[in-house]
Enzyme design. Structure first.
Site, mmCIF file in Angstrom:
data_model
loop_
_atom_site.group_PDB
_atom_site.id
_atom_site.type_symbol
_atom_site.label_atom_id
_atom_site.label_comp_id
_atom_site.label_asym_id
_atom_site.label_seq_id
_atom_site.Cartn_x
_atom_site.Cartn_y
_atom_site.Cartn_z
ATOM 1 N N ASP A 45 0.266 -4.288 2.291
ATOM 2 C CA ASP A 45 -0.311 -5.565 1.882
ATOM 3 C C ASP A 45 -0.135 -5.780 0.372
ATOM 4 O O ASP A 45 -1.116 -5.821 -0.386
ATOM 5 C CB ASP A 45 -1.797 -5.644 2.281
ATOM 6 C CG ASP A 45 -1.974 -6.068 3.731
ATOM 7 O OD1 ASP A 45 -0.971 -6.110 4.471
ATOM 8 O OD2 ASP A 45 -3.120 -6.363 4.136
ATOM 9 N N HIS B 231 -1.554 1.785 7.282
ATOM 10 C CA HIS B 231 -2.221 0.563 6.827
ATOM 11 C C HIS B 231 -3.371 0.181 7.738
ATOM 12 O O HIS B 231 -4.503 -0.047 7.281
ATOM 13 C CB HIS B 231 -1.231 -0.594 6.753
ATOM 14 C CG HIS B 231 -1.899 -1.888 6.371
ATOM 15 N ND1 HIS B 231 -2.332 -2.136 5.085
ATOM 16 C CD2 HIS B 231 -2.255 -2.985 7.105
ATOM 17 C CE1 HIS B 231 -2.908 -3.326 5.031
ATOM 18 N NE2 HIS B 231 -2.875 -3.869 6.252
ATOM 19 N N ASP C 1 -4.958 -2.099 -0.373
ATOM 20 C CA ASP C 1 -4.252 -3.381 -0.495
ATOM 21 C C ASP C 1 -4.189 -3.835 -1.957
ATOM 22 O O ASP C 1 -5.184 -3.747 -2.693
ATOM 23 C CB ASP C 1 -4.969 -4.455 0.318
ATOM 24 C CG ASP C 1 -5.055 -4.100 1.801
ATOM 25 O OD1 ASP C 1 -4.426 -3.107 2.206
ATOM 26 O OD2 ASP C 1 -5.746 -4.826 2.540
ATOM 27 N N HIS D 160 -6.424 -2.273 4.937
ATOM 28 C CA HIS D 160 -6.517 -3.384 5.900
ATOM 29 C C HIS D 160 -7.852 -4.112 5.911
ATOM 30 O O HIS D 160 -7.942 -5.216 6.434
ATOM 31 C CB HIS D 160 -6.195 -2.851 7.307
ATOM 32 C CG HIS D 160 -5.825 -3.896 8.310
ATOM 33 N ND1 HIS D 160 -5.050 -4.998 8.010
ATOM 34 C CD2 HIS D 160 -6.125 -4.012 9.640
ATOM 35 C CE1 HIS D 160 -4.868 -5.720 9.097
ATOM 36 N NE2 HIS D 160 -5.521 -5.148 10.099
ATOM 37 N N HIS E 33 -2.355 -7.079 -2.643
ATOM 38 C CA HIS E 33 -2.438 -8.527 -2.403
ATOM 39 C C HIS E 33 -2.130 -9.363 -3.647
ATOM 40 O O HIS E 33 -2.889 -10.252 -4.031
ATOM 41 C CB HIS E 33 -3.817 -8.903 -1.858
ATOM 42 C CG HIS E 33 -3.953 -8.689 -0.377
ATOM 43 N ND1 HIS E 33 -3.057 -9.206 0.538
ATOM 44 C CD2 HIS E 33 -4.887 -8.014 0.356
ATOM 45 C CE1 HIS E 33 -3.420 -8.870 1.752
ATOM 46 N NE2 HIS E 33 -4.524 -8.129 1.683
ATOM 47 N N ASN F 101 0.345 -5.460 7.472
ATOM 48 C CA ASN F 101 0.584 -6.650 8.295
ATOM 49 C C ASN F 101 1.091 -7.837 7.481
ATOM 50 O O ASN F 101 1.713 -8.754 8.031
ATOM 51 C CB ASN F 101 -0.699 -7.037 9.047
ATOM 52 C CG ASN F 101 -1.850 -7.365 8.120
ATOM 53 O OD1 ASN F 101 -2.251 -6.544 7.299
ATOM 54 N ND2 ASN F 101 -2.406 -8.560 8.236
ATOM 55 N N HIS F 102 0.847 -7.846 6.165
ATOM 56 C CA HIS F 102 1.363 -8.931 5.323
ATOM 57 C C HIS F 102 2.827 -8.718 4.951
ATOM 58 O O HIS F 102 3.427 -9.612 4.346
ATOM 59 C CB HIS F 102 0.505 -9.081 4.062
ATOM 60 C CG HIS F 102 -0.782 -9.796 4.310
ATOM 61 N ND1 HIS F 102 -0.964 -11.139 4.043
ATOM 62 C CD2 HIS F 102 -1.951 -9.360 4.847
ATOM 63 C CE1 HIS F 102 -2.190 -11.491 4.380
ATOM 64 N NE2 HIS F 102 -2.816 -10.422 4.860
#
Length: 471
Positions: A245, A336, A213, A437, A215, A277-278
């Site tokens: 993500d 992910h 990730d 994740h 982010h 999922n983001h």
């Protein structure tokens, strides 16, 4: 008309008469014809002379015909290879014109507080290294222009994003400008066309770098840039797989997204962006939960309500087309979240990979579009949301028959245990699963009998955030 013997109808008649005269016991006599021509044969020597003369002429004509045929064949071949006036040297390829420009790489230090050492690739006119004649030739060459006198718009777009990425503090004005908003919209449009040609599960070969990730953390990308692809991705051997993500939580979501999309646009067969999922509207639009760290909030703050929402929606349309998984060397499954539950007979050829490939090319997932099939929506959701089961979950909540159970995340998410991992790897013929994740302080966590690797990218900046595999 020519025959195989080199004589026409007249020669055939003459041969028959000659044979009749030869077989007779009488001495040769004069043979005449009043039908369109006359042939007088007074003796054997005269007839042989006529035959030799005729054969010689015919041989000369045949040689001339052969020569003409060869010339026609050569001209046809030249015409097929060289398009007259079209500027082509070979069929389907444009002429490569000599250019006075060359590529150089130099070390630079960023002007920001971090003082990061960077390798910069530059394109400039070459100087003279040999004779004065060389200098004259270089000076006579036209400038290296594209598309009628300027760089292509695509390359100019990529250059602006790369310049921003190298020194974001020097491009604050650009990052808040309408031009940056237009660039993000253009990037999304161009990358969407690339992603629509990719399968839902991409297949690639090692060497490959696998990243967890991001982010919205630009510092992590800078760390990787300085230590993994310091010569640039194009000059670094191997493929680059990002496990999703890219947005939320960090404060540089737009910078991270624009840089990764620019790299995908520049190197579509080397950079692979998986979906997390983001990368769904329900999550990156959850401003009430993430506040100023949500992607939608940053788009609005940067560009205003109307343009900000347009940028957010355009990016999510790109996310809708991201692949869900990747397979390296037909041996390592990259995703992910985790492995999806089977929706068909596990004995069917292709198994879960086939299920992933059959997910709609444009999938909202959370929330789904009306055209999305419920079963394949479940497959996509499992890929981006599921987690390995903890030891406690293995004992109390995982179904011993299927190997799956409810996740602590709730909302319909699942966890997968030892049995699910074993069944999946055996069915597909894989050895390992690489996922993201979840956050782990060590950077990489190993579970399920050392068959599941969780790659975590965070700000401690250890090179172990990446896994590199060479064979």
């Amino acid at each position: 008309m020519l025959t195989s013997t080199g004589l026409g109808p007249l020669g055939s008649t003459f041969n028959r008469r000659r044979a009749a005269a030869t077989n007779s016991n009488d001495p040769p006599a004069s043979i005449s014809s009043n039908h369109g021509g006359m042939v007088n044969v007074t003796d054997k020597g005269r007839s042989k002379s006529l035959l030799r003369e005729r054969d010689a002429k015919i041989a000369a004509l045949e040689k001339e015909v052969l020569s003409l045929r060869n010339q026609i064949s050569n001209l046809s071949a030249e015409h097929a290879i060289t398009h007259v006036g079209g500027g082509y040297h070979s069929r389907g390829k444009k002429a490569k014109h000599l250019t006075p420009y060359g590529n150089t790489v130099r070390v630079s230090v960023s002007k920001c507080s971090a003082k990061r050492r960077q390798l910069l690739a530059e394109r400039a006119r070459m100087g003279r290294n040999a004779s004065i004649s060389t200098q004259k030739v270089l000076n006579a060459l036209p400038d290296d222009h594209m598309d009628g006198g300027a760089k292509s718009s695509q390359q100019a777009l990529i250059d602006r994003i790369q310049d921003m990425f190298r020194s974001p503090h020097e491009h604050v004005g650009y990052l808040k400008s309408e031009q940056f908003a237009k660039d993000v919209l253009k990037l999304n449009k161009k990358v969407r066309a690339i992603l629509e040609d990719e399968p839902r599960c991409v297949f690639l070969q090692s060497p490959a770098y696998v990243f967890g990730d991001i982010h919205g953390n630009l510092e992590d990308l800078h760390f990787f840039s300085d230590n993994v692809w310091n010569l640039g991705m194009s000059l670094t051997a191997g493929n680059f797989v990002f496990l999703g993500d890219y947005v939320d939580r960090g404060m540089s979501c737009l910078e991270v997204v624009s840089y990764l999309l620019a790299m995908k646009l520049m190197l579509p067969h080397k950079v692979f962006l998986l979906r997390g999922n983001h990368e769904t509207r329900d999550v990156n639009g959850w401003e009430e939960h993430y506040g100023a760290r949500s992607y939608i909030a940053q788009c609005r703050e940067r560009f205003g309500e109307q343009i900000g929402y347009k940028v957010w929606e355009s990016t999510n349309q790109t996310f809708d087309r991201l692949p869900l998984a990747a397979v390296v060397d037909q041996d390592i499954f990259c995703v992910h979240g985790g492995i999806p539950r089977p929706i068909s007979d596990s004995s069917v050829e292709g198994g879960r990979i086939k299920d992933i490939l059959n997910v709609s090319k444009v999938a909202g997932i959370n929330p789904p579009y009306e055209h999305e099939d419920d079963n394949y929506q479940q497959v996509a959701s499992d890929c981006i949301w599921s987690d390995p089961a903890s030891e406690e979950q293995e004992q109390y909540s995982v179904d011993r028959r299927t190997g799956y159970g409810d996740s602590l995340r709730g909302g319909g998410a699942i966890c997968f245990g030892h049995k699910a991992v074993t069944n999946f790897l055996q069915q597909q013929g894989f050895s390992y699963i690489m996922r993201a994740h979840e956050a782990h302080a060590e950077g990489v966590a190993v579970s399920k009998g050392a068959r599941v690797f969780t790659v975590s990218t965070h700000q401690c900046h250890r090179l172990t955030h990446t896994l590199k595999r060479f064979f």
